[in-house]
Design a protein around this motif. Structure first.
Motif, PDB file in Angstrom:
ATOM      1  N   GLN A 134      -3.128   6.148 -13.429  1.00 19.90           N
ATOM      2  CA  GLN A 134      -3.355   6.296 -11.989  1.00 19.90           C
ATOM      3  C   GLN A 134      -3.324   4.924 -11.303  1.00 19.90           C
ATOM      4  OE1 GLN A 134      -5.271   7.357 -14.525  1.00 19.90           O
ATOM      5  NE2 GLN A 134      -6.586   9.054 -13.893  1.00 19.90           N
ATOM      6  N   PRO A 135      -2.683   4.842 -10.128  1.00 18.72           N
ATOM      7  CA  PRO A 135      -2.616   3.555  -9.434  1.00 18.72           C
ATOM      8  C   PRO A 135      -4.015   3.040  -9.090  1.00 18.72           C
ATOM      9  CG  PRO A 135      -1.156   5.185  -8.409  1.00 18.72           C
ATOM     10  CD  PRO A 135      -2.010   5.930  -9.387  1.00 18.72           C
ATOM     11  N   LEU A 136      -4.263   1.767  -9.376  1.00 14.10           N
ATOM     12  CA  LEU A 136      -5.575   1.163  -9.111  1.00 14.10           C
ATOM     13  C   LEU A 136      -5.496   0.271  -7.867  1.00 14.10           C
ATOM     14  CD1 LEU A 136      -6.648   0.134 -12.733  1.00 14.10           C
ATOM     15  CD2 LEU A 136      -7.224   2.226 -11.481  1.00 14.10           C
ATOM     16  N   ASP A 137      -6.503   0.358  -7.027  1.00 15.22           N
ATOM     17  CA  ASP A 137      -6.610  -0.492  -5.841  1.00 15.22           C
ATOM     18  C   ASP A 137      -7.346  -1.776  -6.251  1.00 15.22           C
ATOM     19  OD1 ASP A 137      -7.455  -1.778  -3.495  1.00 15.22           O
ATOM     20  OD2 ASP A 137      -7.554   0.118  -2.390  1.00 15.22           O
ATOM     21  N   VAL A 138      -6.577  -2.816  -6.515  1.00 15.73           N
ATOM     22  CA  VAL A 138      -7.157  -4.049  -7.072  1.00 15.73           C
ATOM     23  C   VAL A 138      -8.090  -4.718  -6.062  1.00 15.73           C
ATOM     24  CG1 VAL A 138      -6.601  -6.340  -7.999  1.00 15.73           C
ATOM     25  CG2 VAL A 138      -5.260  -4.378  -8.699  1.00 15.73           C
ATOM     26  N   GLU A 139      -7.797  -4.605  -4.782  1.00 18.08           N
ATOM     27  CA  GLU A 139      -8.672  -5.190  -3.756  1.00 18.08           C
ATOM     28  C   GLU A 139     -10.084  -4.606  -3.854  1.00 18.08           C
ATOM     29  OE1 GLU A 139      -8.139  -7.830  -1.908  1.00 18.08           O
ATOM     30  OE2 GLU A 139      -6.259  -7.885  -3.037  1.00 18.08           O
ATOM     31  N   LYS A 140     -10.157  -3.296  -4.049  1.00 14.08           N
ATOM     32  CA  LYS A 140     -11.466  -2.633  -4.217  1.00 14.08           C
ATOM     33  C   LYS A 140     -12.171  -3.141  -5.477  1.00 14.08           C
ATOM     34  CE  LYS A 140     -10.968   1.841  -1.894  1.00 14.08           C
ATOM     35  NZ  LYS A 140     -10.770   3.289  -2.129  1.00 14.08           N
ATOM     36  N   MET A 141     -11.405  -3.304  -6.539  1.00 10.23           N
ATOM     37  CA  MET A 141     -11.986  -3.778  -7.808  1.00 10.23           C
ATOM     38  C   MET A 141     -12.560  -5.185  -7.636  1.00 10.23           C
ATOM     39  SD  MET A 141      -8.981  -2.351 -10.361  1.00 10.23           S
ATOM     40  CE  MET A 141      -9.656  -3.002 -11.897  1.00 10.23           C
ATOM     41  N   ILE A 176     -10.650 -11.126 -11.123  1.00  8.13           N
ATOM     42  CA  ILE A 176      -9.618 -10.112 -11.343  1.00  8.13           C
ATOM     43  C   ILE A 176      -8.324 -10.606 -10.725  1.00  8.13           C
ATOM     44  CG2 ILE A 176      -8.960  -7.713 -10.951  1.00  8.13           C
ATOM     45  CD1 ILE A 176     -11.913  -7.026 -10.769  1.00  8.13           C
ATOM     46  N   THR A 177      -7.273 -10.655 -11.543  1.00  8.75           N
ATOM     47  CA  THR A 177      -5.967 -11.101 -11.052  1.00  8.75           C
ATOM     48  C   THR A 177      -4.914 -10.086 -11.478  1.00  8.75           C
ATOM     49  OG1 THR A 177      -5.759 -12.469 -13.043  1.00  8.75           O
ATOM     50  CG2 THR A 177      -6.461 -13.581 -11.023  1.00  8.75           C
ATOM     51  N   GLN A 178      -3.802 -10.096 -10.772  1.00  8.25           N
ATOM     52  CA  GLN A 178      -2.749  -9.122 -11.034  1.00  8.25           C
ATOM     53  C   GLN A 178      -1.429  -9.855 -11.212  1.00  8.25           C
ATOM     54  OE1 GLN A 178      -2.427  -6.199  -7.925  1.00  8.25           O
ATOM     55  NE2 GLN A 178      -1.493  -4.703  -9.287  1.00  8.25           N
ATOM     56  N   ASN A 179      -0.652  -9.458 -12.209  1.00  9.74           N
ATOM     57  CA  ASN A 179       0.687 -10.013 -12.411  1.00  9.74           C
ATOM     58  C   ASN A 179       1.601  -8.822 -12.659  1.00  9.74           C
ATOM     59  OD1 ASN A 179       3.007 -11.306 -13.100  1.00  9.74           O
ATOM     60  ND2 ASN A 179       2.092 -12.634 -14.637  1.00  9.74           N
ATOM     61  N   ASP A 180       2.362  -8.453 -11.637  1.00 10.40           N
ATOM     62  CA  ASP A 180       3.205  -7.262 -11.688  1.00 10.40           C
ATOM     63  C   ASP A 180       2.282  -6.063 -11.982  1.00 10.40           C
ATOM     64  OD1 ASP A 180       5.492  -5.754 -11.545  1.00 10.40           O
ATOM     65  OD2 ASP A 180       6.279  -6.318 -13.497  1.00 10.40           O
ATOM     66  N   ASN A 181       2.509  -5.314 -13.057  1.00  9.89           N
ATOM     67  CA  ASN A 181       1.652  -4.151 -13.318  1.00  9.89           C
ATOM     68  C   ASN A 181       0.535  -4.419 -14.342  1.00  9.89           C
ATOM     69  OD1 ASN A 181       3.339  -4.173 -15.569  1.00  9.89           O
ATOM     70  ND2 ASN A 181       4.740  -2.730 -14.598  1.00  9.89           N
ATOM     71  N   LEU A 182       0.272  -5.690 -14.591  1.00  7.32           N
ATOM     72  CA  LEU A 182      -0.863  -6.050 -15.456  1.00  7.32           C
ATOM     73  C   LEU A 182      -2.047  -6.483 -14.601  1.00  7.32           C
ATOM     74  CD1 LEU A 182       0.941  -8.082 -18.263  1.00  7.32           C
ATOM     75  CD2 LEU A 182      -0.114  -5.829 -18.497  1.00  7.32           C
ATOM     76  N   VAL A 207     -13.581   2.394  -9.815  1.00  8.80           N
ATOM     77  CA  VAL A 207     -13.585   1.890  -8.434  1.00  8.80           C
ATOM     78  C   VAL A 207     -12.146   1.783  -7.930  1.00  8.80           C
ATOM     79  CG1 VAL A 207     -14.112  -0.122  -6.970  1.00  8.80           C
ATOM     80  CG2 VAL A 207     -15.775   0.661  -8.677  1.00  8.80           C
ATOM     81  N   GLY A 208     -11.260   1.270  -8.782  1.00  4.88           N
ATOM     82  CA  GLY A 208      -9.848   1.134  -8.420  1.00  4.88           C
ATOM     83  C   GLY A 208      -9.181   2.468  -8.143  1.00  4.88           C
ATOM     84  N   LYS A 209      -9.611   3.494  -8.874  1.00  3.97           N
ATOM     85  CA  LYS A 209      -9.054   4.842  -8.661  1.00  3.97           C
ATOM     86  C   LYS A 209      -9.632   5.503  -7.411  1.00  3.97           C
ATOM     87  CE  LYS A 209      -8.728   5.886 -13.606  1.00  3.97           C
ATOM     88  NZ  LYS A 209      -9.398   6.630 -14.697  1.00  3.97           N
ATOM     89  N   GLY A 210     -10.782   4.969  -6.943  1.00  2.00           N
ATOM     90  CA  GLY A 210     -11.449   5.553  -5.782  1.00  2.00           C
ATOM     91  C   GLY A 210     -12.508   6.565  -6.160  1.00  2.00           C
TER      92      GLY A 210
END
Lengths: 246, 246
Positions: A134-141, A176-182, A207-210
């Protein structure tokens, strides 16, 4: 003359029952102790900085042992690597003070939890990531991660089965950092309860899933209630990056 | 009604004799063709964007095939993944124009070559990196990389055994970045000769070691002389990242 030697160890946890020597399964500790015995002829017990579970990886596990032998301490790394399987590598070996103990002298640890966040699981990085579809909202995380910083009673973020004096721990940082889909969750703290990083990662993923609101994380920590956290995410996503010493 | 279906494919090359179906060894192409046959009952030939050698990885290999069946094209990915081994994943599947061909329609490719530059080999990333023990001067490698950009006759950077009309290729970009002890060489071009990326990586590594001077790289390209380049670095460091189409 007896010397105290510290090993910095990298391993892929996939093929092991974890760090700690045990009856049921091959451990990384056992592999290294056997290699030391093969090299020196001496049956030695090594002190790890702490256990890692089956399938957990390490880029910077530490362990020390005392030995009276003529091998110069820096040569242990190359010599042990020639005996050890390729998925365990001694990155460095050097002499430390006699009162140094890899576990009791540690002042903290740095763990990384890696989530692969896309529809399909990985063909290549299955053993070093945890797949979340499921797509995670990294800003929320990232927003939720701030509640973990500092000294808290982390009883809610502990699996049963550990025998410890206190459940109070201090988290120094949680990035928490993001690099493409990691998605990388980097946690540094003075110590961690059993499965604590994997439950924090599982809670942040919710949290990322909502399914857990950002502000709710503060209440979950205060509740001391394991059932309100997210699940314990897979061991394969966890990596012990570094052990801190003074 | 006949449909033309494009697959985006990720694979770990470790356990395979390469992309291309062959007598001696199991190929990725064969695994996917067998999975299509198991799924649809039809014996189909798939067109890859190009070969990858044994042990080379891919995050974005492309292949197309024409089939008359009732499975909606986007459903092929999930359905094939349920049959394929875990080290081959179809990331996406969708319908393309009937005249699309994964090889002949390709306008270019993006490869990444990854070097682990430290004393000890990796316990974890052995199959996705190439270990180089000697310290590399990345600044020198970056300077040398500029000579590869543009249209050149890359005959010097080709292993024997390929049957091609011209050895002229255009490199669109060559970026070198470093993350801790990992060095990433990202190359995009309109096409690549046999082993070209691995020989470019091997030549840049020699520049990094100081055994080939930065400016000499320009002469090596112009010389068309394979013997003046660096070695063909290991297949495990190479990854086909993306295939470009209009």
């Amino acid at each position: 003359m007896l010397k105290n030697i510290l090993l910095i160890i990298e391993y892929c946890g996939k093929n092991y029952a974890g760090w700690q020597r045990q009856q049921n399964g091959i451990s990384i500790q056992e592999k290294i102790e056997n290699a030391i015995q093969e090299l020196t002829g001496q049956k030695i017990n090594i002190n790890g900085s702490g256990r890692t579970d089956a399938k957990v990886n390490a880029l910077g596990q530490c362990a020390n042992f005392k030995i009276d032998c003529t091998i110069p301490p820096p040569n242990f790394s190359m010599a042990l690597n020639s005996i050890l399987p390729e998925d365990i590598r001694i990155l460095e070996s050097f002499e430390v003070d006699m009162d140094f103990h890899a576990r009791y002298s540690a002042t903290g640890k740095y763990y990384r939890y890696t989530i692969l966040n896309r529809k399909m699981p990985s063909a290549i990085y299955k053993h070093t990531t945890c797949h979340v579809k499921q797509p995670l909202d990294v800003e929320k995380m990232i927003k939720a991660s701030s509640y973990f910083i500092g000294e808290h009673d982390f009883r809610a973020f502990m699996s049963a089965g550990s025998n410890i004096k206190t459940t109070i721990r201090t988290i120094y940082s949680l990035n928490i950092t993001q690099n493409d889909n990691l998605i990388f969750i980097d946690i540094k703290g003075n110590g961690f309860l059993y499965n604590m990083v994997r439950i924090i990662a599982g809670t942040l993923a919710e949290v990322g899933k909502g399914s857990i609101p950002v502000e709710e994380v503060k209440n979950i920590i205060q509740s001391h209630d394991r059932s309100r956290c997210g699940p314990t995410l897979k061991a394969s996503g966890l990596c012990l990056m570094e052990v801190f010493y003074n």
